[in-house]
Write a protein that holds these residues in place. Sequence first.
Motif, PDB file in Angstrom:
ATOM      1  N   ARG A  99       0.845  -1.186   0.000  1.00  0.00           N
ATOM      2  CA  ARG A  99       0.000   0.000   0.000  1.00  0.00           C
ATOM      3  C   ARG A  99       0.882   1.239   0.000  1.00  0.00           C
ATOM      4  NH1 ARG A  99      -2.821   2.841   4.430  1.00  0.00           N
ATOM      5  NH2 ARG A  99      -4.405   4.077   3.401  1.00  0.00           N
ATOM      6  N   GLN A 100       0.538   2.194  -0.849  1.00  0.00           N
ATOM      7  CA  GLN A 100       1.324   3.420  -0.963  1.00  0.00           C
ATOM      8  C   GLN A 100       1.026   4.309   0.244  1.00  0.00           C
ATOM      9  OE1 GLN A 100       0.325   5.845  -4.354  1.00  0.00           O
ATOM     10  NE2 GLN A 100       2.387   6.678  -4.479  1.00  0.00           N
ATOM     11  N   SER A 101       2.070   4.839   0.857  1.00  0.00           N
ATOM     12  CA  SER A 101       1.867   5.712   2.010  1.00  0.00           C
ATOM     13  C   SER A 101       1.280   7.042   1.548  1.00  0.00           C
ATOM     14  CB  SER A 101       3.185   5.939   2.743  1.00  0.00           C
ATOM     15  OG  SER A 101       4.038   6.761   1.970  1.00  0.00           O
ATOM     16  N   THR A 102       0.696   7.766   2.486  1.00  0.00           N
ATOM     17  CA  THR A 102       0.108   9.057   2.160  1.00  0.00           C
ATOM     18  C   THR A 102       1.174  10.034   1.688  1.00  0.00           C
ATOM     19  OG1 THR A 102      -1.554   8.625   3.856  1.00  0.00           O
ATOM     20  CG2 THR A 102      -1.411  10.862   3.031  1.00  0.00           C
ATOM     21  N   ALA A 103       2.362   9.960   2.293  1.00  0.00           N
ATOM     22  CA  ALA A 103       3.449  10.856   1.880  1.00  0.00           C
ATOM     23  C   ALA A 103       3.851  10.574   0.432  1.00  0.00           C
ATOM     24  CB  ALA A 103       4.650  10.695   2.805  1.00  0.00           C
ATOM     25  N   ASP A 104       3.933   9.303   0.061  1.00  0.00           N
ATOM     26  CA  ASP A 104       4.295   8.957  -1.312  1.00  0.00           C
ATOM     27  C   ASP A 104       3.203   9.381  -2.291  1.00  0.00           C
ATOM     28  OD1 ASP A 104       6.710   7.906  -0.494  1.00  0.00           O
ATOM     29  OD2 ASP A 104       5.949   5.857  -0.348  1.00  0.00           O
ATOM     30  N   ALA A 105       1.945   9.195  -1.892  1.00  0.00           N
ATOM     31  CA  ALA A 105       0.835   9.609  -2.758  1.00  0.00           C
ATOM     32  C   ALA A 105       0.833  11.128  -2.930  1.00  0.00           C
ATOM     33  CB  ALA A 105      -0.489   9.144  -2.174  1.00  0.00           C
ATOM     34  N   PHE A 106       1.127  11.856  -1.862  1.00  0.00           N
ATOM     35  CA  PHE A 106       1.190  13.314  -1.919  1.00  0.00           C
ATOM     36  C   PHE A 106       2.325  13.768  -2.844  1.00  0.00           C
ATOM     37  CE2 PHE A 106       2.709  17.318   0.334  1.00  0.00           C
ATOM     38  CZ  PHE A 106       1.786  18.148  -0.280  1.00  0.00           C
ATOM     39  N   LYS A 127       7.168  12.795   6.072  1.00  0.00           N
ATOM     40  CA  LYS A 127       6.034  12.023   6.570  1.00  0.00           C
ATOM     41  C   LYS A 127       4.780  12.880   6.515  1.00  0.00           C
ATOM     42  CE  LYS A 127       6.057  11.044  11.022  1.00  0.00           C
ATOM     43  NZ  LYS A 127       6.185  10.430  12.346  1.00  0.00           N
ATOM     44  N   VAL A 128       3.617  12.248   6.273  1.00  0.00           N
ATOM     45  CA  VAL A 128       2.308  12.909   6.313  1.00  0.00           C
ATOM     46  C   VAL A 128       1.417  12.087   7.234  1.00  0.00           C
ATOM     47  CG1 VAL A 128       0.292  13.630   4.980  1.00  0.00           C
ATOM     48  CG2 VAL A 128       2.559  13.819   3.975  1.00  0.00           C
ATOM     49  N   GLN A 129       0.791  12.745   8.206  1.00  0.00           N
ATOM     50  CA  GLN A 129      -0.088  12.057   9.149  1.00  0.00           C
ATOM     51  C   GLN A 129      -1.448  12.735   9.188  1.00  0.00           C
ATOM     52  OE1 GLN A 129       2.025  12.222  12.885  1.00  0.00           O
ATOM     53  NE2 GLN A 129       2.529  10.064  12.718  1.00  0.00           N
ATOM     54  N   ALA A 140      -7.314  17.465  11.261  1.00  0.00           N
ATOM     55  CA  ALA A 140      -5.950  17.990  11.336  1.00  0.00           C
ATOM     56  C   ALA A 140      -4.990  17.026  10.664  1.00  0.00           C
ATOM     57  CB  ALA A 140      -5.537  18.199  12.789  1.00  0.00           C
ATOM     58  N   ALA A 141      -4.224  17.531   9.732  1.00  0.00           N
ATOM     59  CA  ALA A 141      -3.196  16.748   9.063  1.00  0.00           C
ATOM     60  C   ALA A 141      -1.846  17.415   9.323  1.00  0.00           C
ATOM     61  CB  ALA A 141      -3.469  16.673   7.568  1.00  0.00           C
ATOM     62  N   ASP A 142      -0.806  16.603   9.374  1.00  0.00           N
ATOM     63  CA  ASP A 142       0.535  17.099   9.647  1.00  0.00           C
ATOM     64  C   ASP A 142       1.472  16.671   8.527  1.00  0.00           C
ATOM     65  OD1 ASP A 142      -0.302  18.061  12.172  1.00  0.00           O
ATOM     66  OD2 ASP A 142      -0.025  16.073  13.035  1.00  0.00           O
ATOM     67  N   THR A 183      -0.782  21.373   8.981  1.00  0.00           N
ATOM     68  CA  THR A 183       0.353  22.067   9.588  1.00  0.00           C
ATOM     69  C   THR A 183       1.638  21.450   9.048  1.00  0.00           C
ATOM     70  OG1 THR A 183      -0.954  22.393  11.591  1.00  0.00           O
ATOM     71  CG2 THR A 183       1.406  22.771  11.762  1.00  0.00           C
ATOM     72  N   VAL A 184       2.569  22.308   8.647  1.00  0.00           N
ATOM     73  CA  VAL A 184       3.855  21.867   8.114  1.00  0.00           C
ATOM     74  C   VAL A 184       4.907  22.114   9.193  1.00  0.00           C
ATOM     75  CG1 VAL A 184       5.522  22.114   6.245  1.00  0.00           C
ATOM     76  CG2 VAL A 184       3.088  22.468   5.782  1.00  0.00           C
ATOM     77  N   TYR A 185       5.689  21.073   9.498  1.00  0.00           N
ATOM     78  CA  TYR A 185       6.698  21.137  10.558  1.00  0.00           C
ATOM     79  C   TYR A 185       8.097  21.007   9.963  1.00  0.00           C
ATOM     80  CZ  TYR A 185       2.768  20.202  13.683  1.00  0.00           C
ATOM     81  OH  TYR A 185       1.585  20.267  14.352  1.00  0.00           O
ATOM     82  N   ASN A 186       9.070  21.580  10.680  1.00  0.00           N
ATOM     83  CA  ASN A 186      10.465  21.417  10.258  1.00  0.00           C
ATOM     84  C   ASN A 186      11.039  20.154  10.902  1.00  0.00           C
ATOM     85  OD1 ASN A 186      11.108  22.050  12.910  1.00  0.00           O
ATOM     86  ND2 ASN A 186      12.059  23.995  12.458  1.00  0.00           N
ATOM     87  N   ALA A 187      12.318  19.905  10.723  1.00  0.00           N
ATOM     88  CA  ALA A 187      12.951  18.683  11.223  1.00  0.00           C
ATOM     89  C   ALA A 187      12.933  18.600  12.745  1.00  0.00           C
ATOM     90  CB  ALA A 187      14.389  18.596  10.712  1.00  0.00           C
ATOM     91  N   ASP A 188      12.902  19.753  13.419  1.00  0.00           N
ATOM     92  CA  ASP A 188      12.877  19.761  14.885  1.00  0.00           C
ATOM     93  C   ASP A 188      11.459  19.679  15.445  1.00  0.00           C
ATOM     94  OD1 ASP A 188      15.641  19.964  15.034  1.00  0.00           O
ATOM     95  OD2 ASP A 188      15.577  22.157  14.931  1.00  0.00           O
ATOM     96  N   GLY A 189      10.445  19.648  14.579  1.00  0.00           N
ATOM     97  CA  GLY A 189       9.056  19.590  15.047  1.00  0.00           C
ATOM     98  C   GLY A 189       8.442  20.966  15.285  1.00  0.00           C
ATOM     99  N   ASP A 190       9.115  22.021  14.862  1.00  0.00           N
ATOM    100  CA  ASP A 190       8.570  23.376  15.009  1.00  0.00           C
ATOM    101  C   ASP A 190       7.694  23.691  13.802  1.00  0.00           C
ATOM    102  OD1 ASP A 190      10.055  23.712  17.355  1.00  0.00           O
ATOM    103  OD2 ASP A 190      11.794  24.447  16.242  1.00  0.00           O
TER     104      ASP A 190
END
Length: 197
Positions: A99-106, A127-129, A140-142, A183-190
């Motif tokens: 199954r294709q992940s949401t991040a790959d589909a995006f 990653k997309v959650q 809410a999507a991240d 919401t879009v986050y950076n590598a540190d989660g900010d």
Amino acid sequence: MTTQPPQQPGFPQQPGYPPPPLPQKKRSKAKLGCLGCGGILAAAIVIGGIAAAVGSGSGDSSPSAANSAASADSPKATASSKASGAAKTTGSSKTAAPRQSTADAFKAYVKEHESAKTREAVAHVTKVQGADKNNDILDAADIYTDYTGDLLSADTGSAKLLASAFADFQSSRGKASKNGLVTVYNADGDILSNGKY
């Protein structure tokens, strides 16, 4: 020394004497009736459960009859189950696709439908959650990226492009939300950016 009489109802308590006992309350007939109904209901449930357990067996409930019937059919059943199992294993390797992940589909959607700047930005998505669960109340999507900047950096512009592309992506999948927030986050989660979808 004079002894004081015990306290009478309605009079203040005399020092040195214990308080008078309280009168016993009688149960009302309604409460007693409810207890009786509850007991009858519990008995009916128990009797119904016993009847269901007894009635679910076949006409001959002896274990030896069940074992002899199973052993008589076992060579045929074993041969047919092995044949069907072999068919399942050979067919399953061809039909089962990961199954294709949401991040790959995006990422695939952005590469096909979005601008060059957005395609460049989607390469940073890791990653997309939360994109698959919608209730139209508060969705809410991240989107997690490997960007290192903060809210006031140049990465914020790319994050806004990702949020906008995500709204288009959800619409194309039929999962757009009335109250969605990505919401879009950076590598540190900010937080880098957010947007509606």
